[in-house]
Design a protein around this motif. Structure first.
Motif, PDB file in Angstrom:
ATOM      1  N   ILE A  74       6.717   9.591  -6.022  1.00 25.51           N
ATOM      2  CA  ILE A  74       6.489   9.724  -4.577  1.00 25.51           C
ATOM      3  C   ILE A  74       5.882   8.432  -4.032  1.00 25.51           C
ATOM      4  O   ILE A  74       4.919   7.904  -4.597  1.00 25.51           O
ATOM      5  CB  ILE A  74       5.512  10.884  -4.267  1.00 25.51           C
ATOM      6  N   ARG A  75       6.475   7.932  -2.941  1.00 27.67           N
ATOM      7  CA  ARG A  75       5.939   6.741  -2.294  1.00 27.67           C
ATOM      8  C   ARG A  75       5.146   7.124  -1.042  1.00 27.67           C
ATOM      9  O   ARG A  75       5.377   8.185  -0.440  1.00 27.67           O
ATOM     10  CB  ARG A  75       7.036   5.747  -1.889  1.00 27.67           C
ATOM     11  N   GLY A  76       4.229   6.235  -0.630  1.00 30.03           N
ATOM     12  CA  GLY A  76       3.536   6.419   0.642  1.00 30.03           C
ATOM     13  C   GLY A  76       2.888   5.108   1.041  1.00 30.03           C
ATOM     14  O   GLY A  76       2.199   4.472   0.246  1.00 30.03           O
ATOM     15  N   TRP A 107      -1.310   0.945   3.872  1.00 30.75           N
ATOM     16  CA  TRP A 107      -1.565  -0.208   4.760  1.00 30.75           C
ATOM     17  C   TRP A 107      -0.188  -0.712   5.171  1.00 30.75           C
ATOM     18  O   TRP A 107       0.622  -1.073   4.321  1.00 30.75           O
ATOM     19  CB  TRP A 107      -2.325  -1.301   4.015  1.00 30.75           C
ATOM     20  N   LYS A 108       0.096  -0.726   6.484  1.00 27.96           N
ATOM     21  CA  LYS A 108       1.445  -1.058   6.933  1.00 27.96           C
ATOM     22  C   LYS A 108       1.507  -2.456   7.541  1.00 27.96           C
ATOM     23  O   LYS A 108       0.833  -2.742   8.523  1.00 27.96           O
ATOM     24  CB  LYS A 108       1.911  -0.050   7.995  1.00 27.96           C
ATOM     25  N   PRO A 109       2.348  -3.323   6.960  1.00 32.17           N
ATOM     26  CA  PRO A 109       2.504  -4.671   7.514  1.00 32.17           C
ATOM     27  C   PRO A 109       3.467  -4.609   8.697  1.00 32.17           C
ATOM     28  O   PRO A 109       4.664  -4.739   8.528  1.00 32.17           O
ATOM     29  CB  PRO A 109       3.117  -5.437   6.339  1.00 32.17           C
ATOM     30  N   GLY A 153       5.319  -5.597  -0.865  1.00 30.54           N
ATOM     31  CA  GLY A 153       6.310  -5.534   0.214  1.00 30.54           C
ATOM     32  C   GLY A 153       6.940  -6.886   0.513  1.00 30.54           C
ATOM     33  O   GLY A 153       6.440  -7.940   0.085  1.00 30.54           O
ATOM     34  N   ALA A 154       8.036  -6.810   1.271  1.00 33.92           N
ATOM     35  CA  ALA A 154       8.821  -8.017   1.571  1.00 33.92           C
ATOM     36  C   ALA A 154       8.010  -9.083   2.304  1.00 33.92           C
ATOM     37  O   ALA A 154       8.194 -10.282   2.097  1.00 33.92           O
ATOM     38  CB  ALA A 154      10.035  -7.624   2.412  1.00 33.92           C
ATOM     39  N   ARG A 155       7.107  -8.630   3.168  1.00 31.28           N
ATOM     40  CA  ARG A 155       6.317  -9.597   3.936  1.00 31.28           C
ATOM     41  C   ARG A 155       5.233 -10.247   3.078  1.00 31.28           C
ATOM     42  O   ARG A 155       4.620 -11.227   3.499  1.00 31.28           O
ATOM     43  CB  ARG A 155       5.689  -8.919   5.150  1.00 31.28           C
ATOM     44  N   THR A 156       4.961  -9.670   1.933  1.00 27.02           N
ATOM     45  CA  THR A 156       3.967 -10.255   1.024  1.00 27.02           C
ATOM     46  C   THR A 156       4.649 -11.159   0.004  1.00 27.02           C
ATOM     47  O   THR A 156       4.130 -12.231  -0.332  1.00 27.02           O
ATOM     48  CB  THR A 156       3.176  -9.132   0.323  1.00 27.02           C
ATOM     49  N   VAL A 177       8.395  -5.207  -7.143  1.00 20.23           N
ATOM     50  CA  VAL A 177       8.360  -6.350  -6.228  1.00 20.23           C
ATOM     51  C   VAL A 177       9.584  -6.328  -5.328  1.00 20.23           C
ATOM     52  O   VAL A 177      10.724  -6.471  -5.800  1.00 20.23           O
ATOM     53  CB  VAL A 177       8.318  -7.680  -7.015  1.00 20.23           C
ATOM     54  N   LYS A 178       9.356  -6.147  -4.041  1.00 21.92           N
ATOM     55  CA  LYS A 178      10.486  -6.191  -3.107  1.00 21.92           C
ATOM     56  C   LYS A 178      10.930  -7.632  -2.905  1.00 21.92           C
ATOM     57  O   LYS A 178      10.127  -8.561  -3.051  1.00 21.92           O
ATOM     58  CB  LYS A 178      10.068  -5.591  -1.768  1.00 21.92           C
ATOM     59  N   ASN A 179      12.199  -7.808  -2.531  1.00 24.14           N
ATOM     60  CA  ASN A 179      12.655  -9.173  -2.255  1.00 24.14           C
ATOM     61  C   ASN A 179      11.928  -9.700  -1.012  1.00 24.14           C
ATOM     62  O   ASN A 179      11.489  -8.928  -0.170  1.00 24.14           O
ATOM     63  CB  ASN A 179      14.185  -9.226  -2.058  1.00 24.14           C
ATOM     64  N   HIS A 205      15.450  -4.224  -4.061  1.00 18.85           N
ATOM     65  CA  HIS A 205      16.280  -4.952  -3.101  1.00 18.85           C
ATOM     66  C   HIS A 205      16.249  -4.198  -1.778  1.00 18.85           C
ATOM     67  O   HIS A 205      16.683  -3.045  -1.723  1.00 18.85           O
ATOM     68  CB  HIS A 205      17.702  -5.028  -3.681  1.00 18.85           C
ATOM     69  N   ARG A 206      15.719  -4.841  -0.715  1.00 15.15           N
ATOM     70  CA  ARG A 206      15.603  -4.170   0.587  1.00 15.15           C
ATOM     71  C   ARG A 206      16.289  -4.954   1.697  1.00 15.15           C
ATOM     72  O   ARG A 206      16.086  -4.706   2.876  1.00 15.15           O
ATOM     73  CB  ARG A 206      14.139  -3.874   0.930  1.00 15.15           C
ATOM     74  N   GLY A 207      17.151  -5.918   1.289  1.00 19.05           N
ATOM     75  CA  GLY A 207      17.904  -6.674   2.279  1.00 19.05           C
ATOM     76  C   GLY A 207      17.081  -7.813   2.867  1.00 19.05           C
ATOM     77  O   GLY A 207      15.873  -7.914   2.650  1.00 19.05           O
TER      78      GLY A 207
HETATM   79  C1  PEP Z   1       8.007  -0.120   3.511  1.00 23.72           C
HETATM   80  O1  PEP Z   1       8.444   0.114   2.391  1.00 23.72           O
HETATM   81  O2  PEP Z   1       7.634   0.761   4.298  1.00 23.72           O
HETATM   82  C2  PEP Z   1       8.011  -1.520   3.976  1.00 23.72           C
HETATM   83  C3  PEP Z   1       7.089  -2.012   4.788  1.00 23.72           C
HETATM   84  O3  PEP Z   1       9.077  -2.159   3.518  1.00 23.72           O
HETATM   85  P1  PEP Z   1       9.458  -3.730   3.457  1.00 23.72           P
HETATM   86  O4  PEP Z   1       8.342  -4.410   2.736  1.00 23.72           O
HETATM   87  O5  PEP Z   1      10.724  -3.688   2.681  1.00 23.72           O
HETATM   88  O6  PEP Z   1       9.640  -4.191   4.867  1.00 23.72           O
END
Ligand code: PEP
Ligand code: MN
Length: 361
Positions: A49-51, A54-56, A109-112, A135-137, A165-167
């Motif tokens: 389960i993901r959640g 802290w939202k970037p 996350g991608a922004r990190t 590790v997201k792209n 991979h999240r594009g």
């Molecule tokens: C997320 O998974 O909610 C998220 C912020 O994704 P990403 O880092 O891919 O933008």
């Protein structure tokens, strides 16, 4: 979709493949995250389960995550479902909080991932800690930067690492929220074959109606799993409302996915010809989505022309397109008649699309 056993030696993929991670974009309230995970667990198809705690977010003033307050709720999710939980971390303090609250898996996350300082800070906080990290792209299409983040974790001794991979962001893109550029994920897979690769169709699509096709594509490309955003009330989600689906819709989607044979043992399928055909298919997919983006712009132009009472066909514009196309053809070994036919056909379709917009009441 029937899960298949896999012989891949991997920390993430043990007795089932593909691995499915699901859960809300953001943890909002205790009830929301507990109810979402209860229903995900009931589907019987979810492994983790993901959640987002802290939202970037791209712009300030939007919901930036519930923060540490949500971590005990994730703990409850873990206790009530018996499933491992994963949370996004963007700095050392996030890592520390997650470890305190017994989070099982971290993701970057991608922004990190774009920022080596931030990734290094996370890596330093993980020295001597035994916890898996996904590790997201990075937002930009840079495989070296993605691999670099993995290497920073490897250098401090993190053993269990996966990629998501999240594009990739692209301002000209209209069809996807983040252009998949599948060939980059494949390059990563080839260069780091020991790292399991998941696909996050939610952030690639940014909408619900294309999640299935993107997920299927990932499985066809032999990805090891999916991370999908799921919410009990998607329309009213506090972040990423357009792309989230209910646990029940996700269940249906997973049932409909087709898991094809793992080609690894099948030498003829790995032949040079197959690899090249695969490349062509990936490029065709890109061309198709570019065409969809182009037609979207054509419809916008139609709307503008309608509002400003301008004719559809403007001869000078068409001549400019032809001149540019012919010169491109000459420089890149394409025949001029082909280029003219191609442009004519695209232009015809553009005009049809504009006409539809302009003649709509
Ligand atoms: C997320 O998974 O909610 C998220 C912020 O994704 P990403 O880092 O891919 O933008
Ligand atoms: Mn999200």
């Amino acid at each position: 979709m029937e899960p298949s056993a896999t012989n891949k030696k991997s920390w993430l993929i043990k007795d089932k493949r593909p691995i499915i991670i699901a859960g809300p974009c953001s943890v909002e309230t205790r009830e929301q995250v507990l109810e979402t995970s209860r229903r995900l667990k009931a589907s019987g198809k979810i492994d983790i389960i993901r959640g987002g705690i802290w939202k970037p977010r791209t712009r300030p003033g939007t919901f930036e995550g519930i923060g540490t307050m949500g971590l005990p709720w994730m703990q409850e999710v873990k206790e009530t479902t018996g499933l491992p939980v994963t949370v996004e971390v963007a700095k050392a303090a996030h890592v520390e909080r997650c470890l305190e609250f017994g989070i099982d898996i971290l993701w970057i996350g991608a922004r990190t991932t774009v920022n080596p300082f931030a990734v290094q800070e996370i890596a330093d906080a993980l020295k001597g800690v035994d916890i898996p990290v996904l590790v997201k792209n990075p937002i930009n299409p840079d495989v070296a930067l993605w691999k670099g983040a993995v290497e920073r974790l490897q250098n401090v001794g993190v053993k269990e690492i996966g990629a998501i991979h999240r594009g990739f962001s692209n301002l000209a893109e209209k069809y996807y929220r983040n252009r998949p550029q599948w060939q980059l994920a494949i390059q990563f897979k080839n260069e780091m074959p020991e790292i399991p690769m998941l696909c996050d169709p939610s952030h690639i699509c940014g909408r619900r109606d294309t999640l299935q096709e993107v997920s299927q594509k990932a499985l066809d490309l032999d990805f090891d799993g999916l991370m999908v955003e799921s919410h009990i009330d998607p329309d009213n989600a506090w972040s990423d409302a357009k792309q989230q689906i209910t646990p029940e819709v996700l269940h249906r989607m997973l049932l409909d996915l087709v898991l094809r044979e793992d080609h690894e043992e099948n030498a003829p399928i790995q032949s040079r010809l197959e690899v090249l055909r695969q490349d062509i298919n990936l490029i065709d997919d890109d061309v198709f989505s570019l065409l969809a983006s182009r037609m979207e712009v054509a419809r916008e132009i139609g709307q503008y022309k309608k509002e400003n009472n301008i004719t559809i066909l403007q001869q000078k514009r068409w001549n400019d397109i032809l001149i540019k196309g012919k010169s491109f053809a000459q420089k890149n070994g394409l025949s001029e008649p082909f280029m003219i036919k191609y442009l004519q056909s695209i232009h015809d379709e553009s005009i049809n699309q504009q006409e539809k917009v302009m003649n709509k009441e």
